[in-house]
Design an enzyme around this catalytic site. Structure first.
Site, PDB file in Angstrom:
ATOM      1  N   ASP A 176     149.906  96.649  96.141  1.00  0.00           N
ATOM      2  CA  ASP A 176     150.876  96.464  95.057  1.00  0.00           C
ATOM      3  C   ASP A 176     151.063  94.963  94.868  1.00  0.00           C
ATOM      4  O   ASP A 176     151.468  94.252  95.796  1.00  0.00           O
ATOM      5  CB  ASP A 176     152.205  97.129  95.402  1.00  0.00           C
ATOM      6  CG  ASP A 176     153.259  96.880  94.325  1.00  0.00           C
ATOM      7  OD1 ASP A 176     153.016  97.259  93.167  1.00  0.00           O
ATOM      8  OD2 ASP A 176     154.306  96.278  94.657  1.00  0.00           O
ATOM      9  N   GLU A 260     146.420  98.253  91.405  1.00  0.00           N
ATOM     10  CA  GLU A 260     146.869  98.549  90.048  1.00  0.00           C
ATOM     11  C   GLU A 260     146.320  97.510  89.076  1.00  0.00           C
ATOM     12  O   GLU A 260     146.128  96.341  89.429  1.00  0.00           O
ATOM     13  CB  GLU A 260     148.402  98.565  89.988  1.00  0.00           C
ATOM     14  CG  GLU A 260     149.052  97.262  90.410  1.00  0.00           C
ATOM     15  CD  GLU A 260     150.552  97.324  90.380  1.00  0.00           C
ATOM     16  OE1 GLU A 260     151.084  98.171  89.636  1.00  0.00           O
ATOM     17  OE2 GLU A 260     151.196  96.541  91.086  1.00  0.00           O
ATOM     18  N   CYS A 313     158.374 109.043  93.979  1.00  0.00           N
ATOM     19  CA  CYS A 313     158.721 109.272  95.388  1.00  0.00           C
ATOM     20  C   CYS A 313     157.478 109.741  96.127  1.00  0.00           C
ATOM     21  O   CYS A 313     156.871 110.759  95.757  1.00  0.00           O
ATOM     22  CB  CYS A 313     159.837 110.309  95.509  1.00  0.00           C
ATOM     23  SG  CYS A 313     160.252 110.733  97.227  1.00  0.00           S
ATOM     24  N   CYS A 316     158.374 113.578  97.905  1.00  0.00           N
ATOM     25  CA  CYS A 316     158.526 114.824  97.154  1.00  0.00           C
ATOM     26  C   CYS A 316     157.850 114.795  95.791  1.00  0.00           C
ATOM     27  O   CYS A 316     157.715 115.836  95.148  1.00  0.00           O
ATOM     28  CB  CYS A 316     160.001 115.167  96.989  1.00  0.00           C
ATOM     29  SG  CYS A 316     160.914 114.005  95.922  1.00  0.00           S
ATOM     30  N   CYS A 332     165.762 108.626  97.068  1.00  0.00           N
ATOM     31  CA  CYS A 332     165.389 109.788  96.250  1.00  0.00           C
ATOM     32  C   CYS A 332     166.369 110.932  96.504  1.00  0.00           C
ATOM     33  O   CYS A 332     167.112 110.947  97.499  1.00  0.00           O
ATOM     34  CB  CYS A 332     163.957 110.199  96.595  1.00  0.00           C
ATOM     35  SG  CYS A 332     163.367 111.623  95.632  1.00  0.00           S
ATOM     36  N   CYS A 334     165.638 113.739  97.525  1.00  0.00           N
ATOM     37  CA  CYS A 334     165.234 114.448  98.741  1.00  0.00           C
ATOM     38  C   CYS A 334     165.763 113.772  99.995  1.00  0.00           C
ATOM     39  O   CYS A 334     165.552 114.268 101.110  1.00  0.00           O
ATOM     40  CB  CYS A 334     163.719 114.570  98.812  1.00  0.00           C
ATOM     41  SG  CYS A 334     162.854 112.976  99.009  1.00  0.00           S
ATOM     42  N   ASP A 341     158.291  98.054  96.951  1.00  0.00           N
ATOM     43  CA  ASP A 341     156.902  97.587  96.988  1.00  0.00           C
ATOM     44  C   ASP A 341     156.048  98.426  97.922  1.00  0.00           C
ATOM     45  O   ASP A 341     154.903  98.763  97.599  1.00  0.00           O
ATOM     46  CB  ASP A 341     156.863  96.118  97.406  1.00  0.00           C
ATOM     47  CG  ASP A 341     157.608  95.221  96.436  1.00  0.00           C
ATOM     48  OD1 ASP A 341     157.617  95.544  95.236  1.00  0.00           O
ATOM     49  OD2 ASP A 341     158.187  94.207  96.871  1.00  0.00           O
TER      50      ASP A 341
END
Length: 382
Positions: A176, A260, A313, A316, A332, A334, A341
């Site tokens: 990232d 990315e 996430c 989940c 999250c 969950c 990052d």
């Protein structure tokens, strides 16, 4: 396993005073031909063959063009034609005129140079004093000679050189890219960027103030401009060295690398972050990973810009509606707390593994949730 690939090898060389004078003519004549024919092509839509015939006429009108080899002049037209092809295919804007104070370059094909026993000689210039910092196998097909704004001379050789794949590496990594940390990996490592431009800002400010106080056209102004160019050259050298070391380490240690793809051209429009983004060198880093993966037999997966790596996430699969840039950690529904990052790097790696297994190179950009035809029979791939 050993195969071959067209590779570029760049070396610095130190020309003699006579060669400096002749190179100045080569660069100047090539620049004149490029600008003269570009001005004509702005008015008349000349084809490449018509431009070549126009070059022949130019040599009769300007006899001094024959002082240098005809090859770099002809190659200048080929480069110009490539620029117009890129324009037609909407990959670039209309070609611009070349300037004397910018980087100067000229290219020579096999008819205009010789390379034997480690000695490179150019037409009408003789042998060059090249610092061979690394060895290569094969014969060069094209030679590019360049002079930077800082006054350095470089020669780049295009060689069909053999490649030897490195031993298989079991590692897989997701990367990232960012500004606070240049790269955060799925392994949990954080790489701080060198930021050479930030370190040189005070020195640059003083050097540029000196230019503004010098009279235009004076020798002192030329000296001041050269000083600024040398500072920028040092900044570029530091950045390039750091990016090379990091990219080589990642490629040698990992068999699959997922990164990315960032729309850097759009991101630099942000005036607050433009300098930091340009100083980071994300695009050059990804380019280095790309060709080094080809050298070492690795697999590079480029993840789409629209993939929600930070908002997804990793536990989940829930995707947040929004995640402001200032939020570095989030929890999250969950119950999992994510570092922004690190979570993005893990998601990028998971997506890279999925795309590699499905035989794709990048997730479709038109619609993030679109499932491709190739993926349909491979429901279980992850």
């Amino acid at each position: 396993m050993c195969n071959s690939q067209i590779r570029g090898f760049k070396y610095r060389f130190y020309p003699t005073p006579e060669q400096i004078e002749h190179l100045s003519k080569v660069f100047g004549h090539s620049r004149f031909v490029y600008n003269h024919l570009l001005a004509e092509r702005k008015i008349d839509r000349l084809t490449f063959s018509q431009a070549c015939r126009r070059l022949t006429v130019l040599k009769t009108e300007h006899v001094w063009l024959k002082e240098v080899s005809s090859v770099p002049l002809q190659q200048t037209l080929r480069n110009q034609q490539r620029a117009f092809v890129n324009l037609a295919q909407k990959r670039a804007k209309f070609p611009t005129f070349k300037k004397k104070n910018d980087k100067q370059s000229a290219s020579f094909v096999r008819t205009a140079f010789t390379y034997r026993n480690g000695v490179l000689a150019l037409a009408k210039m003789g042998a060059l004093q090249v610092v061979w910092s690394q060895k290569f196998k094969g014969q060069p097909s094209t030679v590019y000679v360049s002079k930077t704004s800082a006054g350095r001379y470089y020669v780049s050789l295009q060689v069909d050189a053999p490649l030897k794949n490195a031993p298989f590496a079991s590692g897989k990594i997701g990367i990232d890219l960012g500004l606070t940390d240049f790269a955060v990996t799925s392994n949990g490592d954080r790489c701080k960027a060198a930021k050479p431009l930030v370190a040189a800002l005070k020195q640059l400010k003083r050097a540029q103030q000196t230019i503004s106080r010098r009279k235009k056209g004076s020798k002192n102004r030329i000296k001041a401009r050269l000083r600024v160019a040398k500072i920028y050259q040092k900044v570029a050298d530091i950045r390039s060295d750091w990016l090379h070391k990091l990219s080589t380490q990642l490629v040698q240690e990992n068999q699959l690398i997922a990164v990315e793809t960032l729309a850097v051209r759009n991101m630099v429009r942000n005036r607050s972050l433009a300098r930091s983004i340009a100083d980071a060198g994300w695009g050059e880093f990804v380019r280095m990973l790309e060709y080094k993966c080809a050298w070492y037999g690795r697999k590079l997966m480029k993840i789409s810009t629209f993939f929600p790596s930070s908002k997804l996430c990793g536990s989940c699969g829930q995707v947040l509606d929004s995640l402001p840039l200032g939020v570095r950690t989030w929890t999250c529904d969950c119950g999992t707390t994510h570092d922004r990052d690190f979570n993005a790097a893990r998601n990028i790696l998971a997506e890279g593994i999925r795309l590699a297994a499905c035989g794709e190179t990048v997730r479709p950009e038109s619609n993030l949730r679109l499932v491709s035809v190739k993926q349909e029979p491979l429901v279980g791939c992850a």
